[in-house]
Design a protein around this motif. Structure first.
Motif, mmCIF file in Angstrom:
data_model
loop_
_atom_site.group_PDB
_atom_site.id
_atom_site.type_symbol
_atom_site.label_atom_id
_atom_site.label_comp_id
_atom_site.label_asym_id
_atom_site.label_seq_id
_atom_site.Cartn_x
_atom_site.Cartn_y
_atom_site.Cartn_z
ATOM 1 N N GLU A 636 0.691 -1.625 -0.712
ATOM 2 C CA GLU A 636 -0.003 -0.042 0.113
ATOM 3 C C GLU A 636 0.844 0.829 -0.146
ATOM 4 O OE1 GLU A 636 -3.044 0.966 -0.031
ATOM 5 O OE2 GLU A 636 -4.250 -1.281 0.158
ATOM 6 N N LEU A 637 1.683 1.161 0.783
ATOM 7 C CA LEU A 637 2.460 2.360 0.580
ATOM 8 C C LEU A 637 3.327 2.481 -0.630
ATOM 9 C CD1 LEU A 637 4.267 4.733 3.241
ATOM 10 C CD2 LEU A 637 6.210 2.930 3.474
ATOM 11 N N GLN A 638 3.627 1.509 -0.967
ATOM 12 C CA GLN A 638 4.613 1.819 -2.512
ATOM 13 C C GLN A 638 3.479 2.210 -3.230
ATOM 14 O OE1 GLN A 638 5.660 -1.552 -3.691
ATOM 15 N NE2 GLN A 638 6.687 -1.569 -6.042
ATOM 16 N N ASP A 639 2.207 1.919 -3.503
ATOM 17 C CA ASP A 639 0.788 2.238 -4.262
ATOM 18 C C ASP A 639 1.103 4.020 -4.167
ATOM 19 O OD1 ASP A 639 1.234 -0.232 -5.535
ATOM 20 O OD2 ASP A 639 -0.527 -1.223 -4.222
ATOM 21 N N ARG A 640 0.956 4.273 -2.684
ATOM 22 C CA ARG A 640 0.801 5.860 -2.285
ATOM 23 C C ARG A 640 1.551 6.310 -3.021
ATOM 24 N NH1 ARG A 640 -3.138 4.803 3.035
ATOM 25 N NH2 ARG A 640 -4.269 3.427 2.142
ATOM 26 N N ALA A 641 2.937 6.417 -2.912
ATOM 27 C CA ALA A 641 4.125 6.435 -3.071
ATOM 28 C C ALA A 641 4.344 7.062 -5.107
ATOM 29 C CB ALA A 641 5.515 6.199 -3.147
#
Length: 756
Positions: A636-641
């Motif tokens: 999720e953190l990678q997608d939001r970055a």
């Protein structure tokens, strides 16, 4: 007769009484620091500053900072809190008014809480009056007199001590905690130290294991001389935490056993569901320093504790942690901010790690604001996690095909029936359903996959007459066929607690059933006995399994004590519903729900099994099977970055009339200013998203706001270090908007949970 001497004739005895003129009361200002800066209970944004008032000499000793007073403002009497006493005022002497009355001499808002309120208002773009309305409960005069009597009688002045039973449990649990979690020693050092520290704890599976971990952290802080503020997601979690604390020997704040005595205890509960008198009494006990430990729902985040403290929160990502009133402060950010101000410890306890927690575990100190910053992660040791969790299986279409299950696509396939039937020989089993009541959905009659719309892949719902209709776009499903097997036949599936109970009666005959949901006739069932039975419950309404064990001393039975054990098997039905949940945190919320349900199952050493039935997100399923929520949080953190979503960037949601919203964007610099873009170079993204039309709120009429039929919403994004600056600019612009008496609606929220 002069006209001024004319009188209205009246019958004897009916003449109006003559009013006596009262002599003007001579008020004398106090000698030392006669000016009191008062924060009024006025919620208008442009009136969020403090106002100067004169203190009479008779109120010199009682009108101290932190007390509740009544003053005249705008031709009416309003309440306020004395924020500060000064010697001079910038207001003209002819315009200064005296404080009318000191409502109570006790300090309700201590100095440290006043500093916290100021910082919270700045972080979320509100005013101190906005926070005071939520922090300080309404005054109950008889409670003031009661606490004053208890203080004179000596109650609350004794040294704070824990019972020997509590200390013995803490010593035993300390060894268990150290042997269960990585970096447990860092948490102990942080609680014992005098500097600010932040920790993220991924709790282990087990019935009420999260409550035991929270209780250990609380006692660890109390024995180290720190206060404790624990925020829980709902009232049921509060009741569970209350039971755990009483089990280990801690006493809840209650009347003393001595006749005409005061209230005593080791901890106090705070929640909006409490009566006004009970809540005000609990708040007063904390403000006076009688107690140093508080647990509660969102209302507890403003508890008036003083000095270094442990500020902990359970399930930081739930929707209930955001205030429903301006400035919509989030409990997670408030707890972290207060821990930093008090040089204490901030701790998050959760099943599924939120994206914000994952970001804090990898962020540097340069990317911080008042409510964010770096944290240290605590995870269970791999061997302990394996021994604590049940045997978890994902019965999706691929797994059922491998097992050659003849009922592929059924809500409860044959493989699950076999597992549950065997588990019922040893104890109760839990079936978790996402919905209450009876909800009808359509699925393919051949492959049993959910029927989807051709246009938007949304779910189809049956109609009384005619073809089914899409629940998302409203399109009529004419000439429908399944996209997986090309079948044209549809079947109706009953989803929900009541529908599931009727379906299971045919699969498990002569087995007792218990339905525990908020809207069933029995409501939520709190406990069940440890015997074979089927429990059907919605998330958050699962009953606890009560077992009775014999307590002995030197081999001699003493008594039977109830303990909370787990279910022999747990099955999560309709896992596919998580695929259609809205919200930016939909996958994390789904995983958190699943892990909370599975945690109530017996470990694999006691033959406990958990089943995830249906198609689901592969990453969510993998995180559940391995009990490692960092897998999903990292993705999720990678997608939001890549998309510029929170928590990578600080966000603010602005909504209201179109003209007011667009004017606000220009004023804060989101259009043609320093907030117009985020990122640099080729990776630069626009600073705001929208405007998106939104419907009129249901709580108002169409005539309340001029132009309310053209409401829009905009999402503004800035870098994390510009979080506080964004809140300041928005508060300034909204204050000017309110002062101008513009009829258009204009509101905003910093760090919203739901971006829709």
């Amino acid at each position: 007769m002069v006209e001024s001497d004319a009188q209205q004739p009246a019958l004897d005895g009916l003449a109006p009484p003559k009013r006596r003129k009262r002599a003007a009361v001579q008020r004398i200002a106090a000698v030392n620091n006669p000016i009191a800066q008062v924060v009024l209970d006025v919620q208008a944004t442009h009136l969020g500053r403090s106002f100067d008032y004169l203190v009479q000499s008779r109120d010199d000793e009682t009108a101290i900072p932190g007390v509740l007073v009544r003053v005249r403002f705008g031709g009416r009497l309003v309440n306020g809190v004395v924020w500060k006493r000064t010697a001079i005022s910038e207001t003209a002497a002819s315009s200064l008014k005296f404080i009318e009355r000191v409502l109570a001499p006790e300090v309700l808002v201590p100095q440290e809480l006043r500093d916290d309120i100021t910082d919270i208002a700045e972080a979320y773009g509100g005013t101190r009056a906005n926070i005071l309305r939520l922090a300080v409960p309404p005054r109950v005069a008889r409670i003031d007199a009661e606490q004053r009597f208890g203080s004179c009688a000596g109650f609350g002045k004794t040294r704070y001590r824990l019972s020997q039973e509590t200390l013995a449990w803490h010593e035993q649990e300390s060894e268990h905690f150290s042997a269960s979690y990585e970096a447990a020693q860092s948490l102990k050092q942080g609680i014992a130290g005098n500097a600010f520290a932040a920790f993220i704890l991924d709790t282990l599976p087990g019935a009420l294991r999260w409550a035991s971990d929270a209780a250990w952290m609380m006692i660890e802080a109390l024995t180290s001389g720190k206060s404790v503020v624990l925020v829980l997601p709902d009232t049921r979690s509060l009741a569970e935490m209350d039971i755990v604390l009483e089990t280990i020997g801690m006493r809840r704040f209650a009347p003393g056993k001595v006749e005409h005595g005061g209230w005593t205890g080791d901890y106090v509960c705070l929640g909006s569901s409490m009566s006004p008198a009970e809540r005000y009494r609990s708040y007063g006990a904390l403000a006076s320093g009688q107690l140093r430990c508080v647990i509660g729902t969102r209302a507890a985040m403003y508890a008036p504790v003083q000095g270094p403290a442990l500020f902990a929160i359970v399930d930081d990502g739930v929707y209930q942690n955001a205030d429903g009133h301006m400035p919509y402060a989030n409990a997670r950010g408030v707890q972290r901010l207060r821990a930093k101000n008090h040089h204490g410890v901030f701790a998050v306890i959760s099943f599924a790690r939120s994206v914000a927690s994952q970001w804090e575990c990898s962020v540097s100190r340069s990317d911080t604001s008042l409510v964010t910053g770096p944290s240290e992660a605590l995870r269970g040791l791999p061997s302990v996690v394996k021994d604590s969790m049940p045997w978890i299986r994902w019965l999706n279409r691929e797994e059922l095909s491998r097992l050659a299950d003849p009922t592929i696509g059924a809500r409860v396939p044959h493989t699950a029936v076999t597992v549950l039937t065997k588990a019922l020989q040893s104890g109760p089993v839990l079936l978790s359903v996402p919905y209450d009541g009876v909800r009808q959905v359509l699925s393919c009659a051949h492959c049993h996959r959910r029927a989807q719309c051709k246009r938007c892949t949304g779910p189809l719902e049956p109609k009384a007459s005619g073809a089914p209709q899409c629940m998302w776009c409203g399109a009529i499903a004419v000439d429908w066929h399944c996209t997986y097997c090309s079948s044209e036949r549809l079947q109706l599936v009953r989803v929900g607690a009541a529908g599931t109970a009727a379906e299971l009666r045919q699969l498990f005959r002569h087995v007792p059933q218990v339905i525990s949901t908020p809207h069933q006739p029995r409501g939520i069932v709190e406990e069940i006995t440890n015997k074979p039975q089927i429990v059907i419950a919605t998330p958050g309404a699962e009953p606890h399994v009560r077992s009775v064990v014999s307590v002995s001393s030197d081999g001699v039975p003493v008594c039977d004590a109830p303990v909370h054990s787990g279910y022999q098997a747990v099955a999560i039905l309709d896992a596919w519903t998580g695929l259609y949940a809205p919200g930016v945190d939909a996958r994390v919320d789904t995983l958190d729900t699943w892990m909370r349900i599975v945690s109530q199952c017996q470990p694999r050493s006691k033959a406990g099994q958990a089943l995830l039935i249906g198609e689901a997100d592969p990453i969510c399923a993998q995180s559940l099977l391995t009990w490692n929520s960092t897998v999903l949080a990292s993705r999720e953190l990678q997608d939001r970055a890549e998309t510029g979503m929170p928590p990578i960037y600080a966000t603010a949601c602005i909504w209201g009339g179109r003209d007011a919203v667009m004017h606000t964007l220009a004023q804060i610099g989101a259009i043609g200013g320093d907030f117009s873009t985020i990122g640099e170079g080729d990776s630069a993204l626009p600073g705001f998203l929208g405007p998106v039309p939104i419907p009129q709120p249901r709580t108002i009429s169409a005539r309340q706001f001029e132009g309310s039929d053209d409401r829009v919403r905009v999402l503004v994004r800035v870098s994390p270090e510009q979080h506080d600056e964004l809140a300041l600019r928005l508060r300034t612009v909204v204050g000017r908007h309110v002062a101008s008496r513009d009829r258009q609606e204009l509101r905003f929220q910093i760090d919203p949970k739901n971006l829709l």
